[in-house]
Design an enzyme around this catalytic site. Structure first.
Site, PDB file in Angstrom:
ATOM      1  N   HIS A  75     -10.793   0.341  56.543  1.00  0.00           N
ATOM      2  CA  HIS A  75      -9.941  -0.361  55.580  1.00  0.00           C
ATOM      3  C   HIS A  75      -8.611  -0.759  56.204  1.00  0.00           C
ATOM      4  CE1 HIS A  75      -7.191  -0.930  52.167  1.00  0.00           C
ATOM      5  NE2 HIS A  75      -8.256  -1.259  51.466  1.00  0.00           N
ATOM      6  N   CYS A  76      -7.974   0.171  56.922  1.00  0.00           N
ATOM      7  CA  CYS A  76      -6.731  -0.064  57.685  1.00  0.00           C
ATOM      8  C   CYS A  76      -5.450  -0.121  56.850  1.00  0.00           C
ATOM      9  CB  CYS A  76      -6.808  -1.357  58.511  1.00  0.00           C
ATOM     10  SG  CYS A  76      -8.027  -1.317  59.829  1.00  0.00           S
ATOM     11  N   ASP A  77      -5.545  -0.147  55.529  1.00  0.00           N
ATOM     12  CA  ASP A  77      -4.313  -0.315  54.743  1.00  0.00           C
ATOM     13  C   ASP A  77      -4.383   0.467  53.435  1.00  0.00           C
ATOM     14  OD1 ASP A  77      -1.761  -1.271  54.278  1.00  0.00           O
ATOM     15  OD2 ASP A  77      -2.433  -3.156  53.374  1.00  0.00           O
ATOM     16  N   LEU A  78      -4.825   1.711  53.506  1.00  0.00           N
ATOM     17  CA  LEU A  78      -4.932   2.526  52.302  1.00  0.00           C
ATOM     18  C   LEU A  78      -3.556   3.027  51.880  1.00  0.00           C
ATOM     19  CD1 LEU A  78      -7.120   3.748  50.384  1.00  0.00           C
ATOM     20  CD2 LEU A  78      -6.858   5.853  51.696  1.00  0.00           C
ATOM     21  N   ASN A  82      -2.923  -0.011  46.584  1.00  0.00           N
ATOM     22  CA  ASN A  82      -4.239  -0.604  46.831  1.00  0.00           C
ATOM     23  C   ASN A  82      -5.364   0.193  46.174  1.00  0.00           C
ATOM     24  OD1 ASN A  82      -3.194  -2.700  48.314  1.00  0.00           O
ATOM     25  ND2 ASN A  82      -3.544  -1.741  50.301  1.00  0.00           N
TER      26      ASN A  82
END
Length: 254
Positions: A75-78, A82
């Site tokens: 995912h890279c952007d938790l 979000n």
């Protein structure tokens, strides 16, 4: 993001629109907003069990991305903004704008696209190294924020002190009550319910610290995270039921 990705705890894309000067995605409406909204509202009903359930939902979504598809998806952007909540407070992980798909047999890759400071793993921030273990790190930070109501970017965290160290200090000194969200815990002497909550919160924060270990190889997988969270939840429910019975017992006169 592959179009055939389907999971109960991932936001569903209904349709998309693309023109030269305009691009948009149509997503399922999430009437309860984001986890961030709930964390920083004054809603006292946002109790331990609700937060535990949300963390289980998020863990299941990441487990699916990491292990349930033909190749691992990162995912890279938790972060709390979000994580969206539906009518039943079921969590759905959203915003796949910087998602990375790892190649077959390739446990990591590199990128120049960075996520939000405070949530991203050290190896991601310093070297752009992307792996499923980076998501595990971010998950650990989100768990800490969910149960302490403290952002990793809070101004109190300077120099060597950060959210992770702050939580670690409280866990090692058994001072959990000093760092958890005050809405979750009212400590009373001989209150079995309070002891049950402290035990649960200690277990959750210890798990969060394991997830956010500095070296990636020391972090557990999301499969292990899901299993551990479910055990913590089951134990909490059993202990809570038992503590209610104990608190109802009349005090015997000496």
């Amino acid at each position: 993001m592959p179009s055939n990705i389907r999971h109960r705890n991932l936001i569903k894309i209904i349709s998309c629109w693309s023109q030269l000067d305009f691009k948009a995605l149509v997503l399922n409406y999430m009437p309860n907003g984001s986890l961030e909204k709930w964390l920083y509202s004054q809603n006292s009903s946002f109790d331990i069990l609700k937060r535990l359930n949300i963390m289980v939902d998020v863990a299941l979504a990441l487990e699916y991305l990491h292990h349930g598809y033909s190749v691992p998806i990162v995912h890279c952007d938790l972060k709390p903004s979000n994580i969206l909540l539906d009518d039943d407070m079921v969590a759905h992980v959203a915003d796949f704008g910087i998602v990375k798909i790892l190649g077959l047999g390739d446990p990591m890759t590199q990128t120049m696209t960075l996520a939000i400071v405070g949530y991203m793993a050290p190896e991601y921030g310093m070297d752009g190294i992307v792996s499923t273990q980076g998501d595990v790190y971010s998950f650990g930070i989100v768990v800490m924020e969910t149960f302490t109501k403290m952002k990793p970017t809070n101004e109190m965290f300077v120099e060597e002190m950060n959210l992770k160290q702050w939580v670690a200090n409280s866990v090692s000194s058994e001072a959990i009550a000093e760092v958890v969200d005050a809405n979750l815990l009212v400590v009373q002497e001989q209150d079995h319910e309070s002891l049950t909550k402290i035990d649960c919160l200690s277990s959750v924060l210890r798990l969060a610290l394991v997830c956010s270990a500095e070296p990636p190889h020391e972090r557990i997988s999301m499969r292990e995270v899901v299993a551990t969270l479910k055990k913590i939840k089951i134990k909490f429910l059993k202990d809570a039921a038992r503590s209610v019975q104990l608190n109802r017992r009349p005090v015997q006169a000496l």
